[in-house]
Design an enzyme around this catalytic site. Sequence first.
Site, PDB file in Angstrom:
ATOM      1  CB  CYS A  15      17.274  36.160  30.248  1.00  0.00           C
ATOM      2  SG  CYS A  15      17.074  34.754  29.123  1.00  0.00           S
ATOM      3  CB  CYS A  22      21.765  38.433  24.668  1.00  0.00           C
ATOM      4  SG  CYS A  22      20.194  39.216  25.106  1.00  0.00           S
ATOM      5  CB  SER A 122      15.325  30.787  21.051  1.00  0.00           C
ATOM      6  OG  SER A 122      14.653  32.014  20.891  1.00  0.00           O
ATOM      7  NE  ARG A 134      19.048  30.089  22.406  1.00  0.00           N
ATOM      8  CZ  ARG A 134      18.564  31.301  22.646  1.00  0.00           C
ATOM      9  NH1 ARG A 134      19.116  32.368  22.065  1.00  0.00           N
ATOM     10  NH2 ARG A 134      17.531  31.467  23.457  1.00  0.00           N
ATOM     11  CB  CYS A 255       8.953  45.392   9.963  1.00  0.00           C
ATOM     12  SG  CYS A 255      10.242  44.845  11.098  1.00  0.00           S
ATOM     13  CB  CYS A 261      11.175  52.312  10.038  1.00  0.00           C
ATOM     14  SG  CYS A 261      12.845  51.610   9.980  1.00  0.00           S
ATOM     15  CG  ASP A 277      12.738  43.823  20.213  1.00  0.00           C
ATOM     16  OD1 ASP A 277      12.801  44.304  21.351  1.00  0.00           O
ATOM     17  OD2 ASP A 277      12.944  42.621  19.965  1.00  0.00           O
ATOM     18  CB  CYS A 317      19.484  51.412  -2.399  1.00  0.00           C
ATOM     19  SG  CYS A 317      20.393  50.670  -1.022  1.00  0.00           S
ATOM     20  CB  CYS A 326      17.306  44.009  -1.365  1.00  0.00           C
ATOM     21  SG  CYS A 326      18.331  44.635  -0.018  1.00  0.00           S
TER      22      CYS A 326
END
Length: 383
Positions: A15, A22, A122, A134, A255, A261, A277, A317, A326
Amino acid sequence: MPLVSVLIKPVSGKCNMKCEYCFYNDVAAHRDTADMGFMSEQTLEAIVREVFAMADGSACFSFQGGEPTLRGLDFYQGFINMQRRYNIKNIPVTNCLQTNGLLIDGEWARFLSENRFLVGLSLDGPRELHDRFRRRADGSGTYAQVMKAAESMKRHGVDFNILFTVTSESAAMAGKLYSFFRKNGFDFLQFMPCIDPLEGERGKDSFSLRPLEFGVFLRRFFERWSAEVFSGGNISVRYFDNLVSIAAGLPPEACSMRGMCSCQFVFEADGSCYPCDFYVTDEWRMGNINNLGLNGLFSSTACRRFISSGSRLPEECHACAVRSLCRGGCRRDRENPAMRNYYCRAYRGFLEYAAPKLKELAAYIAERLVQSQEMAEQTVDKR
């Protein structure tokens, strides 16, 4: 498979900025090999070929980093040529790019517009908030360059949204944040709560977002957004849009709001594939696209284990009044022995407050869509 979606990291974690919060630097640090180098054209071609071989309904390619524009414009021009060569079924294709904006100039903007990329830019808000975390490696702020990139994309007609990270500091300025984005004509917003490192106690870093702070942010930002929507405004906030979809009886697209998942097919620069990710670590490596096709990666032990373990929720839950909205939240926020979402108090308090208004919004938006369709039909009839 009707839809195949992949996320590609063509420069690994490289980057041209050094953001203090990050999350990907932290993720990469937990691998034996932190930096996977630059993705080769051969590896990219293997991904493109496999996607079009598997997809029947549509395909989505997303590029992230690190900073994906560091791979150079030629790489992406070659990517478009690969799509034309392998999309023999002529299925719909969506291309996305998440960028910090520092390299986005007129040439980049023209390419992104002509090839209909959806771009995520971003931008954490006004200068004092954005430049707080940033920054470049030398410590200088990046606000001016990011705003310049936004203007360039507007001029060239690029479809883009704003992604901002909610930190402890920015959470207390929800109203100011909202006003800033609206003043600058940003109609499509998405936010993510700042992610603490994988290891260690949460809430201890200077940027850490704590549950109470996040709850206050959610309520204040929602109040501004819902008031604008009810007054006829066309402002999109991804999280709130998804909540309205759920309230209307429709499935969410995010997602983290599905309650389970799935496999994202995240490709590192060397072709290694991971299911999410947030979990691009050795533990969750599914294989390599240069050795296995997408079917082989999907049937890997790591992928099956990730999917099966991602749907487990704590007992509390199941009895929660706002579970349907949720659904446990993102797995990354449930990485603790109790599997309880770190932001549970924030989400529960906010959703209990927002639930009645979400139903009203769902009905109101549905009515607006009907009226818009009727007006369009009347216009056609007059012709």
